[in-house]
Structures are given as structure tokens and as C-alpha cells.
Write a protein that holds these residues in place. Sequence first.
Motif, PDB file in Angstrom:
ATOM      1  N   VAL A  13       0.774  -1.214   0.021  1.00 41.63           N
ATOM      2  CA  VAL A  13      -0.016  -0.033   0.056  1.00 41.63           C
ATOM      3  C   VAL A  13       0.735   1.219   0.126  1.00 41.63           C
ATOM      4  CG1 VAL A  13      -0.181  -0.174   2.714  1.00 41.63           C
ATOM      5  CG2 VAL A  13      -1.814   1.305   1.243  1.00 41.63           C
ATOM      6  N   ASN A  14       0.638   2.196  -0.967  1.00 36.45           N
ATOM      7  CA  ASN A  14       1.355   3.313  -1.136  1.00 36.45           C
ATOM      8  C   ASN A  14       0.689   4.387  -0.394  1.00 36.45           C
ATOM      9  OD1 ASN A  14       2.403   5.887  -2.034  1.00 36.45           O
ATOM     10  ND2 ASN A  14       3.433   4.421  -3.620  1.00 36.45           N
ATOM     11  N   PHE A  15       1.278   4.663   1.134  1.00 39.63           N
ATOM     12  CA  PHE A  15       0.558   5.765   1.567  1.00 39.63           C
ATOM     13  C   PHE A  15       0.677   7.301   1.089  1.00 39.63           C
ATOM     14  CE2 PHE A  15       1.670   2.382   5.148  1.00 39.63           C
ATOM     15  CZ  PHE A  15       0.534   2.118   5.250  1.00 39.63           C
ATOM     16  N   ALA A  16       1.589   7.694   0.416  1.00 44.64           N
ATOM     17  CA  ALA A  16       1.845   8.725  -0.013  1.00 44.64           C
ATOM     18  C   ALA A  16       0.848   9.159  -1.007  1.00 44.64           C
ATOM     19  CB  ALA A  16       3.203   9.074  -0.799  1.00 44.64           C
ATOM     20  N   GLU A  17       0.302   8.148  -1.990  1.00 43.76           N
ATOM     21  CA  GLU A  17      -0.565   8.052  -2.696  1.00 43.76           C
ATOM     22  C   GLU A  17      -2.019   8.144  -2.388  1.00 43.76           C
ATOM     23  OE1 GLU A  17      -0.116   4.940  -5.869  1.00 43.76           O
ATOM     24  OE2 GLU A  17       1.803   5.740  -6.680  1.00 43.76           O
ATOM     25  N   LEU A  18      -1.999   7.522  -1.070  1.00 50.26           N
ATOM     26  CA  LEU A  18      -3.548   7.325  -0.484  1.00 50.26           C
ATOM     27  C   LEU A  18      -3.640   8.616   0.019  1.00 50.26           C
ATOM     28  CD1 LEU A  18      -5.994   6.101   1.083  1.00 50.26           C
ATOM     29  CD2 LEU A  18      -4.491   5.340   2.719  1.00 50.26           C
ATOM     30  N   LEU A  19      -2.582   9.364   0.557  1.00 54.04           N
ATOM     31  CA  LEU A  19      -2.828  10.601   1.322  1.00 54.04           C
ATOM     32  C   LEU A  19      -3.070  11.776   0.221  1.00 54.04           C
ATOM     33  CD1 LEU A  19      -0.048  10.600   4.103  1.00 54.04           C
ATOM     34  CD2 LEU A  19      -2.299  10.672   4.556  1.00 54.04           C
ATOM     35  N   ALA A  20      -2.637  11.797  -0.807  1.00 54.98           N
ATOM     36  CA  ALA A  20      -2.828  12.421  -2.115  1.00 54.98           C
ATOM     37  C   ALA A  20      -4.332  12.405  -2.570  1.00 54.98           C
ATOM     38  CB  ALA A  20      -1.720  12.257  -3.158  1.00 54.98           C
ATOM     39  N   SER A  21      -4.816  11.062  -2.593  1.00 53.90           N
ATOM     40  CA  SER A  21      -6.158  11.044  -3.201  1.00 53.90           C
ATOM     41  C   SER A  21      -6.969  11.402  -1.751  1.00 53.90           C
ATOM     42  CB  SER A  21      -6.368   9.715  -3.308  1.00 53.90           C
ATOM     43  OG  SER A  21      -6.304   8.718  -2.150  1.00 53.90           O
ATOM     44  N   ALA A  22      -6.558  11.361  -0.464  1.00 56.46           N
ATOM     45  CA  ALA A  22      -7.627  11.847   0.395  1.00 56.46           C
ATOM     46  C   ALA A  22      -7.601  13.525   0.682  1.00 56.46           C
ATOM     47  CB  ALA A  22      -7.052  11.283   1.700  1.00 56.46           C
ATOM     48  N   LEU A  23      -6.340  13.967   0.031  1.00 54.40           N
ATOM     49  CA  LEU A  23      -6.315  15.509   0.158  1.00 54.40           C
ATOM     50  C   LEU A  23      -5.897  16.251  -1.172  1.00 54.40           C
ATOM     51  CD1 LEU A  23      -3.715  14.956   3.369  1.00 54.40           C
ATOM     52  CD2 LEU A  23      -6.217  15.604   3.595  1.00 54.40           C
ATOM     53  N   PRO A  24      -7.201  16.303  -1.833  1.00 56.40           N
ATOM     54  CA  PRO A  24      -6.699  17.004  -2.998  1.00 56.40           C
ATOM     55  C   PRO A  24      -6.203  18.432  -3.041  1.00 56.40           C
ATOM     56  CG  PRO A  24      -9.003  16.154  -2.910  1.00 56.40           C
ATOM     57  CD  PRO A  24      -8.277  16.032  -1.453  1.00 56.40           C
ATOM     58  N   GLY A  25      -4.814  18.525  -3.721  1.00 55.43           N
ATOM     59  CA  GLY A  25      -4.114  19.609  -3.686  1.00 55.43           C
ATOM     60  C   GLY A  25      -2.761  19.772  -2.891  1.00 55.43           C
ATOM     61  N   LEU A  26      -2.630  18.243  -2.179  1.00 53.19           N
ATOM     62  CA  LEU A  26      -1.413  18.046  -1.452  1.00 53.19           C
ATOM     63  C   LEU A  26      -0.209  18.142  -2.428  1.00 53.19           C
ATOM     64  CD1 LEU A  26       0.218  17.139   0.987  1.00 53.19           C
ATOM     65  CD2 LEU A  26      -0.483  14.741   0.309  1.00 53.19           C
TER      66      LEU A  26
ATOM     67  N   ASP B  96       5.471  24.553  -0.019  1.00 50.69           N
ATOM     68  CA  ASP B  96       6.106  24.512   1.450  1.00 50.69           C
ATOM     69  C   ASP B  96       5.738  23.096   2.251  1.00 50.69           C
ATOM     70  OD1 ASP B  96       7.189  24.990   3.916  1.00 50.69           O
ATOM     71  OD2 ASP B  96       6.488  26.909   3.937  1.00 50.69           O
ATOM     72  N   ALA B  97       6.389  22.264   2.404  1.00 50.07           N
ATOM     73  CA  ALA B  97       6.065  21.034   2.807  1.00 50.07           C
ATOM     74  C   ALA B  97       5.934  21.100   4.318  1.00 50.07           C
ATOM     75  CB  ALA B  97       7.199  19.868   2.656  1.00 50.07           C
ATOM     76  N   GLY B  98       6.355  22.299   4.860  1.00 44.38           N
ATOM     77  CA  GLY B  98       6.512  22.538   6.365  1.00 44.38           C
ATOM     78  C   GLY B  98       5.160  23.425   7.048  1.00 44.38           C
TER      79      GLY B  98
ATOM     80  N   PRO C 211      12.778  10.807  -0.373  1.00 44.45           N
ATOM     81  CA  PRO C 211      11.879  12.186  -0.245  1.00 44.45           C
ATOM     82  C   PRO C 211      10.759  12.130  -1.331  1.00 44.45           C
ATOM     83  CG  PRO C 211      14.553  12.264  -0.298  1.00 44.45           C
ATOM     84  CD  PRO C 211      14.126  10.900  -0.592  1.00 44.45           C
ATOM     85  N   ARG C 212      10.046  13.067  -1.184  1.00 43.12           N
ATOM     86  CA  ARG C 212       8.626  13.075  -2.069  1.00 43.12           C
ATOM     87  C   ARG C 212       8.256  14.587  -1.984  1.00 43.12           C
ATOM     88  NH1 ARG C 212       4.858   9.104  -3.873  1.00 43.12           N
ATOM     89  NH2 ARG C 212       2.810  10.047  -4.560  1.00 43.12           N
ATOM     90  N   PRO C 213       7.862  15.155  -3.005  1.00 41.94           N
ATOM     91  CA  PRO C 213       7.440  16.419  -3.061  1.00 41.94           C
ATOM     92  C   PRO C 213       6.152  16.756  -2.098  1.00 41.94           C
ATOM     93  CG  PRO C 213       8.000  15.764  -5.056  1.00 41.94           C
ATOM     94  CD  PRO C 213       7.995  14.762  -4.320  1.00 41.94           C
ATOM     95  N   ALA C 214       6.317  17.831  -1.537  1.00 40.79           N
ATOM     96  CA  ALA C 214       5.053  18.237  -0.576  1.00 40.79           C
ATOM     97  C   ALA C 214       5.214  17.288   0.714  1.00 40.79           C
ATOM     98  CB  ALA C 214       3.959  18.087  -1.056  1.00 40.79           C
ATOM     99  N   PHE C 215       6.085  16.601   1.024  1.00 40.09           N
ATOM    100  CA  PHE C 215       6.452  15.715   2.182  1.00 40.09           C
ATOM    101  C   PHE C 215       7.601  16.224   2.765  1.00 40.09           C
ATOM    102  CE2 PHE C 215       3.346  13.500  -0.034  1.00 40.09           C
ATOM    103  CZ  PHE C 215       2.516  12.482   1.153  1.00 40.09           C
ATOM    104  N   VAL C 216       7.534  16.295   4.074  1.00 38.11           N
ATOM    105  CA  VAL C 216       8.798  17.033   5.032  1.00 38.11           C
ATOM    106  C   VAL C 216       9.651  15.523   4.751  1.00 38.11           C
ATOM    107  CG1 VAL C 216       9.734  17.406   7.174  1.00 38.11           C
ATOM    108  CG2 VAL C 216       7.914  18.322   6.446  1.00 38.11           C
ATOM    109  N   GLU C 217      10.999  15.619   4.429  1.00 38.02           N
ATOM    110  CA  GLU C 217      12.045  14.598   4.456  1.00 38.02           C
ATOM    111  C   GLU C 217      12.318  14.234   6.150  1.00 38.02           C
ATOM    112  OE1 GLU C 217      16.368  13.333   2.643  1.00 38.02           O
ATOM    113  OE2 GLU C 217      15.280  15.331   2.204  1.00 38.02           O
TER     114      GLU C 217
END
Length: 540
Positions: A118-131, A136-138, A157-163
Motif C-alpha cells: 500500500v502506497n501511503f503517499a498516494e493514499l494521502l494525495a487522494s484523500a487530500l486534493p491539492g497536496l 512549502d512542505a512545512g 524524499p517526496r514533493p510536498a512531504f517533509v523529509e
Amino acid sequence: MTEAVEDSYIRMVRRVAHLRPEATALLIGDDRRTYGALLDNAGIRARELKVLGLGAGDRLGILMPTSVDFVEIMIGAAMIGVVTVPMNTRFKTIETRHIIVDSGMAAIYTTDAIDDVVNFAELLASALPGLETQTDAGALAIDGVPGLRAIVQIGAPRPAFVEAAALRDRALALPLPDEGEAPAATAPFLLMYTSGTTANPKACILSSRAFLSTAARLAERYAIGERDIWWCPLPMFHVGGIIFMSLVLSRGGFYIGMRHFTPDAAFDLVERFRPTVLYPLFPPITLAIMDHPRFAKADFGSARYVFSVAPPDVQMKIQTAFPTATLCSAFGLTEACGAVTFSPPDDSAEDRLTTCGTPLPGWDVRIVDPETQQPAGPGQPGEIEIRGVGLFDGYFGDAGLTAAAFTPDGFCRTGDIGSVDPGGRLRFHGRFKDQLKVGGENVSALEVESFLCSHPAVKQAQVVGAPDERYGEVVAAFIELMSGAELSADDVLAYCAGKIARYKIPRYLRFVQDWPMSATKVQKHRLRDRIAAELAAGHG
């Protein structure tokens, strides 16, 4: 170690870490931590949260499988009064967004450790349109989710996510949290969301006092100490995955968790570490172990206890399969830190296999008539109501739901059906919504399930109501067979004939190999939807 109930979760961890710094605290996957290292790493996590701008009372989501990272983040949050919100890793877009918005969480920790599952980053992107368009990830600014400031990604690392690595570098420049920052015992420690099998999940507010009081009473009942090795495959978004780890940590023992349960991995752990306590608890896990080819040669002789909640016929199968361990049962719910009654280990086999045991010290259990609210007599079924040391403080952000959950004298209405025998042992009869009404006759789904499971070829059975023009609804049964077993619908009907009332015999039978699951429970509403759709399509 002597029994103690600290006034905060982090003080409990500090106490044991100072007493046993080099002892192994927990192992999950290939990741192992001593008590000293666990405390040190939790201190780093607390400083990371400060860098993100979180403080006492803020909510922190953790969206990752059971892991040492999860535990360290949770303890680090407790150091500075941040409230952890474990997120169900099986939830999809709508449920994930609901938890983020409902809790008002300020930050989320997630991981790419199981991207192949399960790709949590993709899940969060789908749950949070505009992510994904955030610059500014912070300092996230997502429509409809004003409180969410940052999402920390452990891994690549992934764009829009804090590393995570960069966040740690900044955190190490801060001083360690002062011990005076630990919150009071009554402050929220966790927001635990219920499984939500029939409605949106709701968040139970659980304090350090509730958790540690529960842990202390469980440790006393089963004489758990620093030499115990406790194996538990339950996920940490489930209250059982945290309360029993907390129990073991409070006594300086060794806790073995699992990132993902598979029978083979479970056998490997048992053979390697020889646990003294086996806590599979739910039949889908326990029966998968018993039905595995390795079971016949496995040595479980080190186990003092095996814990299971199941109908009596299934409990008998499990106790027979683990003859040298004492099988104990329980009744609990998220609103009670997962533990209200547990079998006293010196109870008779019959009492341990057929009841949920007696209340833990500090708990009151009563049975009331759901219509009159009058106390039920010994052995008479009614709604289970509970009051005690591990009770939650209410549902987060929902005063109306909280008020409805409690009686004027402080008992929590569970919505479960039970009875108490003259010896004070609780028997669980199912949930009110698991009661079928067949032509005016009440049918307990649990009763029919227990009977079906008494057939040696049946591994698991789930009973739901199927719509019927004449009777309103009739019994439909979904059955999973033991490995290699063969059974036809006619065989099942013949097994039922003359043994249970005709109106309890399944009108419809479906044989399945897997189940729609929430955290730990079969989602019966999906089974009901399936049978209704099949009947509507003419597939009787």
C-alpha cells in the motif's frame, strides 16, 4: 519489577528504561530496541515534533504499519503532551480523509516501507486534493483541512512531504524535552478510532491513566514480569496492539509485534524466541496458525497462556490444539482500552472456554434490560454496561454522542448483549444489530455461527440476515472451510436438521475463502449487501 502506576505514559517508559537500559524492549520485523535506546529515540522524535511546531494538545496522525518507528513516535509525542492518532492502514480515501478532518490533526508521519503493498503517499494525495501542488512542505495549506501543517515521509524524499532525515538533523539541535513537560495522567494520550464497520469511525479519548491502570491490572491477573516474552500480531491502529505492548513495557518484558501477520512469519518468531504468552486473540489469526502445515511439528511448550475470543466450540478447538497453555478469553472494546473482563487463569476449563471471565479490579459490569433499563437477573441477557478505571473520556468533538453513551451514574452503554452468571463471569451473546428477526422470532447470529463452527470441516462462519418477503429476513451463512476439507450445502443443512430450530437453519449458504475485514472484524454489512444484491439479481 514492582507494580507501579505512573502519572503519565512517558514516566512509565523512563522508569523502566532507567532500571533495564540494556534489556530488549521490543522486536518488530528486523528492528529491535533496548529500553535505553527506545527512550533515547523517543526523545529525538519529541524534538522533531517541536520543529514541526506541535505542542501539548495537538493531534499527530501515524499512518504506517506496526513498527518500532510507530512506537518511538508515539512515546515521543507523549513526552510533550502531543496526542497520537493511530490511522487504520486498511482504510481507503474517504475513511482516511474523515480521520484527518475529524481529529484536526496537525501533522502526520508516514512511510514508504510497504509501497509494494500500500502506497501511503498516494493514499494521502487522494484523500487530500491539492497536496501534491503544495510548495512549502512545512506549512501546508489544503482546502478543507486547515489544521494540517505537515506530513513527514520516512524513506525516499517526496514533493510536498517533509523529509524525515532533514527533520531529524534540525531536531538534534534542540535540547531534550524536560521531564516537567510530561502531561498529567488525565490528559489525552491517544485518539483511538473505532473500526467503523457500520458507520464513520469515531474517536475515543484515552488518557495515560486509563492505559496504565488497565495495564497494571492485566499484569497482576497474569503475573507478567520482566522474563515474559509476549507475541502479539495485532496492528497498532487497533487498541489491542498498543495496550498489550504497554503492559509488557510497564513490567520490563519483551514484546514481539508483527508488521504484517502471516502464519510462516509467526512460526519463525515462535521457534526463535519461545514466547511465554501468545496473543492472536481473533479466530482469523488463530485458526490460520492451526490450519498451517507447520503447526503439527511446532513447539508451543514455552507458552503459559494463549488468548482467544470466539464461540465455545471454537475455543474448545483452540485449547485442544494448545494443550500445555491455558486458554483465556476476554471482553473489551476501544472505549475501555480493550480490556474489561478476562478469564482468571485458575478458572475451570469450562468457565474459561464458555465465558469472558470476570471484571478486572476497578471495573463494574452490569446487565440491564434495554427497554426498561432495569437490572437483569443472574443468567438473564441484556445490554452490557461498564464503568471503571480504563474507561474513555468521551468521543472527540461530539458531546452529543458522548452524552448518549453514558448513563446518569457513569456507566458506558456498550451496545453488546451479555449475561452474568452467579459467579460474576460475563457471557457474550452478540451485538443488538447481530440479532435477526425471522417471522417474529429473534435469532442470535452468534448462536448460529457457534453451531456451524462445531462442524469439524468449518473454519469460520458468519451469519447475517437476508431479505425475505414472507418472514422479513431469513438466515444467510458465509462459511470458510478448513484447509483440504470438503462440504456441500446439503451437508450443512443435514448437519443442522434436528439440532437447531428450523427458523435458525440458514436459508442461503455461501462458501468463501476470504473475508471483508476492518481492523480485526469481519464487516458484516458488506456480507449483508452481497447476499441482498445476489438475491435481487435472482441468484438464490
